[in-house]
Design a protein around this motif. Structure first.
Motif: not given
Lengths: 415, 102
Positions: A156-158, A251, A295-297
């Motif tokens: 799952x992300x992130x 995860x 919300x970035x890598x």
């Protein structure tokens, strides 16, 4: 004397210690860093370890060597962060008080989140490569594996370094070709996303490479459980994918100390102002690297860009000045595509990965979103840059914290 | 682009998601569901209410969030909105498609 406390001596924490020791007046500020581990791992190297491209010694060093002498290093587990009381509890009952706190506790894998994942077959035919132990166990497995169905899977992300599982699939293709056994291996890439990558623009370029390398793709797969007795992964829509060898990215979660302290979200990431890197709840707490909920890598390059901006903001905070919301979400990643080539992507909160040149507009020498040998050499050279420049806070020529918009074919993300 | 649905004109993106939640109504939700071969029941609307609540609080939507929602489990979510439950339910709810784009 005031105390600045850094939690975590990984990429982000180590960089902050190096930056701040140069900038804060020593008569006024004592800097302390806490980490329970002695070894500092070069995490991007975990991608290469399974394929015998890097040796064990190339991905780890004694972490204390990278902490400046003027910084106090405490090698202990962090039990509790108490931001209301401006203190942190360490194992053995030691308490450290702070005036300013930097949380850099990173993220880690949590295979226990999925039923059957870390059961009896964990590190037998189910592997991760996000830990040193996992990458090493997988290397030993690959050395003797005779082929079959290899499934590269994202839970799952992130996740940390969202391109890493794709790179793993590309490198596996090369690895088995070089061993003369590619025909004995079926590679399938399984992701919860709609496509190969989180950013549509880059996903197009990467989907093409998957096809070229005969790697099958299963998208929108939300795993429910691993059926380790029958060697298959099953999603909530009852789609099943069989494997002989499962390489999964479990995860990813923030450190358990965040959960114990009650200062994170469902995944133990800390709520952070996306521009200033200040905690949303406590004004004398700052957060950097994988520990944030931004919300970035989650990637070393992001931590690197954040470190420069956070250093400036901490100086502003100490002087009582207004913080600057300067971080733009800039991420810059080399993507190994196998056969001695790589591509490079550069993006931020608002701009999709684009074509162009990097780091010098119009010149390069690296090309964005295009496969090349130069990009691959860039990625390999980066290991030296990491140990010798990045961790120590030495500026990297031409690479700026904010994304440079020149020399690029820009496209704004629709939100 | 413009789309006429349930006798109303709405603005949608290329994937059919509403651009302005103020244009949404239960009738529009029902019609969007029908286009996706879903017949709305009370249970479906409970889920839509949950999504609206989350959206209003600006809390990101995810499968993990559904697991912990206390409203329904993921299996039921899939059975109510077959295929891509998050994608379809948000489309019907008139809110943006959730992104895990990081």
């Amino acid at each position: 004397m005031k105390n600045l406390l850094i939690l975590g001596a990984g990429t982000a924490g180590t960089m902050m210690a190096n930056h701040l020791t140069k900038k804060l007046p020593k008569q006024e500020w004592q800097i302390t860093i806490v980490d329970q581990h002695e070894t500092h791992y070069y995490q991007p190297g975990f991608l290469f370890l399974p394929f015998d491209i890097y040796t064990e010694d190339q991905v780890k060093k004694d972490g204390t060597k990278f902490i400046p002498k003027s910084v106090e290093y405490i090698q202990k587990k962090i039990e509790l962060i108490q931001p209301e009381a401006n203190c942190v509890q360490l194992e053995g009952g030691e308490q450290v008080n702070y005036d300013l706190l930097i949380i850099a506790t990173g993220s880690t894998i949590a295979p226990e989140e999925i039923e059957g994942m870390d059961g009896p077959m964990w590190h037998k035919n189910i592997f991760d490569f996000y830990t040193y132990e996992g990458a090493k166990a997988l290397r030993d497995k690959l050395r003797e594996w005779e082929g079959g169905k290899l499934v590269v899977h994202v839970t799952e992300m992130p996740i940390k370094c969202p391109v890493a599982p794709l790179e793993f699939a590309f490198l596996a293709d090369s690895y088995f070709k070089n061993k003369g056994m590619r025909d004995k291996v079926e590679i399938t890439y399984v992701t919860p996303l709609d496509g190969a990558f989180t950013k549509p623009r880059a996903a197009k370029a990467l989907d093409y490479l998957l096809e070229e390398k005969d790697i099958k793709e299963v998208t929108s797969f939300n795993i429910e459980r691993v059926d380790y007795e029958n060697n298959k992964i099953i999603d909530y829509a009852d789609v099943e994918v069989e494997y002989d060898l499962l390489v999964t990215v479990p995860t990813n979660m923030g450190d358990s100390v965040i959960e114990r302290s009650g200062i994170g979200d469902d995944l133990n990431f800390v709520s952070t102002n996306k521009g200033s890197l200040q905690s949303k709840e406590y004004e004398n707490v700052f957060v950097i690297g994988d520990a944030t909920n931004l919300p970035t890598s989650k990637a070393g390059s992001v931590a690197h860009f954040e470190a420069e901006i956070l250093t400036e903001n901490i100086l502003r905070y100490i002087k009582g000045e207004q913080l600057e919301e300067a971080f733009d979400g800039h991420a810059n990643c080399f993507v190994e595509t196998g056969n001695g080539k790589a591509l490079l992507i550069d993006f931020n909160y608002v701009h999709e990965p684009v074509e162009g040149t990097f780091p010098i507009p119009g010149i390069g020498p690296l090309r964005l979103l295009k496969e090349s040998k130069a990009n691959h050499l860039g990625k390999l050279a980066f290991r030296w840059v990491y140990w010798n420049m990045l961790l120590k806070g030495v500026p990297i020529p031409f690479v700026s914290a904010k994304m440079n918009e020149k020399g690029k074919k820009l496209e704004t993300v629709n939100t | 682009m413009k789309k006429i649905i349930a006798q109303k004109e709405i603005d949608v993106n290329e994937e059919g998601y509403l651009l302005d939640f103020n244009q949404w109504s239960k009738e529009i939700g029902e019609a969007l569901a029908a286009e996706n071969d879903i017949t709305m029941t009370d249970r479906h609307w409970e889920v839509i209410d949950y999504l609206h609540d989350k959206h209003q609080k600006e809390e990101p939507l995810s499968i993990r969030g559904i697991k912990k929602s206390g409203v329904l489990n993921v299996k039921e979510f899939y059975s109510l909105f077959p295929g891509g439950p998050l994608k379809k339910s948000t489309l019907i709810a008139g809110i943006p498609k959730p992104k895990s784009c990081i």
